[in-house]
Design a protein around this motif. Sequence first.
Motif, PDB file in Angstrom:
ATOM      1  N   LYS A  92       0.824  -1.204   0.000  1.00 31.19           N
ATOM      2  CA  LYS A  92       0.000   0.000   0.000  1.00 31.19           C
ATOM      3  C   LYS A  92       0.864   1.263   0.000  1.00 31.19           C
ATOM      4  O   LYS A  92       1.668   1.466   0.916  1.00 31.19           O
ATOM      5  CB  LYS A  92      -0.892   0.027   1.246  1.00 31.19           C
TER       6      LYS A  92
ATOM      7  N   GLU B 268      -2.190  -4.177  -6.421  1.00 33.48           N
ATOM      8  CA  GLU B 268      -1.254  -3.106  -6.821  1.00 33.48           C
ATOM      9  C   GLU B 268       0.215  -3.483  -6.623  1.00 33.48           C
ATOM     10  O   GLU B 268       0.598  -4.046  -5.602  1.00 33.48           O
ATOM     11  CB  GLU B 268      -1.581  -1.835  -6.015  1.00 33.48           C
TER      12      GLU B 268
ATOM     13  N   GLN C   6      -2.237  -3.826 -10.771  1.00 30.86           N
ATOM     14  CA  GLN C   6      -2.707  -2.436 -10.685  1.00 30.86           C
ATOM     15  C   GLN C   6      -1.510  -1.512 -10.471  1.00 30.86           C
ATOM     16  O   GLN C   6      -0.621  -1.820  -9.687  1.00 30.86           O
ATOM     17  CB  GLN C   6      -3.680  -2.344  -9.509  1.00 30.86           C
TER      18      GLN C   6
ATOM     19  N   ALA D 221      -2.435   5.504  -8.496  1.00 25.79           N
ATOM     20  CA  ALA D 221      -2.380   6.901  -8.928  1.00 25.79           C
ATOM     21  C   ALA D 221      -1.011   7.530  -8.622  1.00 25.79           C
ATOM     22  O   ALA D 221      -0.471   8.282  -9.431  1.00 25.79           O
ATOM     23  CB  ALA D 221      -3.482   7.673  -8.217  1.00 25.79           C
TER      24      ALA D 221
ATOM     25  N   HIS E 200     -12.134   5.838  -4.219  1.00 23.21           N
ATOM     26  CA  HIS E 200     -11.056   6.770  -3.866  1.00 23.21           C
ATOM     27  C   HIS E 200     -11.414   8.197  -4.241  1.00 23.21           C
ATOM     28  O   HIS E 200     -10.938   9.140  -3.621  1.00 23.21           O
ATOM     29  CB  HIS E 200      -9.726   6.323  -4.480  1.00 23.21           C
TER      30      HIS E 200
HETATM   31  C1  PEP Z   1      -6.180   1.592  -4.470  1.00 25.64           C
HETATM   32  O1  PEP Z   1      -6.975   1.352  -5.393  1.00 25.64           O
HETATM   33  O2  PEP Z   1      -5.913   0.768  -3.595  1.00 25.64           O
HETATM   34  C2  PEP Z   1      -5.527   2.911  -4.396  1.00 25.64           C
HETATM   35  C3  PEP Z   1      -4.562   3.158  -3.535  1.00 25.64           C
HETATM   36  O3  PEP Z   1      -6.025   3.809  -5.271  1.00 25.64           O
HETATM   37  P1  PEP Z   1      -5.295   5.090  -5.907  1.00 25.64           P
HETATM   38  O4  PEP Z   1      -3.973   4.623  -6.414  1.00 25.64           O
HETATM   39  O5  PEP Z   1      -6.234   5.492  -6.989  1.00 25.64           O
HETATM   40  O6  PEP Z   1      -5.189   6.108  -4.830  1.00 25.64           O
END
Ligand code: PEP
Length: 334
Positions: free
Chosen positions: A132, A165, A183, A186, A273
Motif C-alpha cells: 500500500k 497493486e 494495478q 495513482a 477513492h
Molecule cells: C487503491 O486502489 O488501492 C488505491 C490506492 O487507489 P489510488 O492509487 O487510486 O489512490
Amino acid sequence: MIVVFTPEATATEIEAIEARLQESLPHLHLRRIDGEERSILAAVGDAQAVAELGLGSEPGVDRLVPIGESYKLAARMSAPERTSFAVGNKQWGEDLTLILGPCTVESPESALQAAELCTAAGADAIRAGIFKPRTSPFSFQGPGRQGLQVLEEIRQRTGLPVVSELVQAEDGPALAEVVDVIQIGARNMQNYPLLQVAGSLGKPILLKRGLAATLDEFLQAADYILREGEERVALCERGIRTFDQSARFTLDLGAVPLLQSKTHLPVFVDPSHAAGRRDLVEPLARAGVAVGADGLIIESTVSPSTARCDADQQLDAEDLQGPVTRLRKLRELI
Ligand code: PEP
Ligand code: MN
C-alpha cells in the motif's frame, strides 16, 4: 506514423514493409495489429524519416497517417478497433466489469471473508492490496509479501481473477505469479521505470490516473506499458485534485468519454477513492456507468468502519447485492 494496409494486403506484403522499416530505421518502435478487416502497423519514433521512405505506394499499403498526439501507441488511431481482453469470464472493454474487494489485506480471515461476500454479490474480479502506498509512513503499509499467499487463496476459493497493486519493481515477478491483473496506483502513474517493469510481467495492467495528471500525461504513461509489448492495458479514472475539497477528490466524469475518444483502451472508474466517503460511492458508480465506463473498481470489506485503511469509503461487503443489481440494470438500460 501509422501504416494502414488495404483489406486485401497479403502477409508477405505486410512483412516486407515491417522488414523495410526495421532495416532502414532500427530505432523505431513497431507494433503490428491485425484487425478483423485489415492490419495496421504503428511505427513510432521518427515520423519524418518514415514519411521519407515513401511507403505509401508499396503493394498492400493503403495510406500513411501521422499520429498527431503526444501519446502514440495508446492513441485511438493506433489500433484498428477498441482493445478488449479476457480477464476471468469477462471481456474487459466489452462487458461491464465490477471489481470488488477490500482496500487492503488486513488479515487473511477478513480478506477471504470479504472476497467471498463480494463473489456472492456478483463480483467479476476481486481487488485486494498487499503493498500500500500510504501518504504517511506511520500508516499501515499492508502485509507486503506475506500477503501473497492470501491473494492466491482468494483466487482459489472464489475462482475469480484477482487485481492487486504493484508498488516496487522488485516485487513484480512474485506478484504476477498470484494475481491476474497488476494495478498501478495513482501515485505511481508517472513512475516510469515501474511502468516498464509492469509492462514486461505478462499480465494485464489496470493503470490509475495520477492525482494531478492531464489526460495526455495519463495516455503517455500507458504508452510506457504498451511499448513493453503488453497490450492488455485498462485505464482508471479515480478522481483528481481540484480547488474543491468537499469530497476526497473530484471524480472527472468527462474524462471517461474523452478518453474513449482519444484511446482504444478500456476505461474504468473508481468511485471509492474519488469519493472518500461511503454515501457517495454508489451515486458516483452509477454516474460512471452512465457516462460509459467499461468497468468499476469499488472497495468493499467486512466491518468497513473499523478498517485500517480507507475506513470512510469502503462499502459493507455484506450489503453489495443492491448496488451490484442496480449498476448492472443501469448498464442494460444504456
Ligand atoms: C487503491 O486502489 O488501492 C488505491 C490506492 O487507489 P489510488 O492509487 O487510486 O489512490
Ligand atoms: Mn483504498
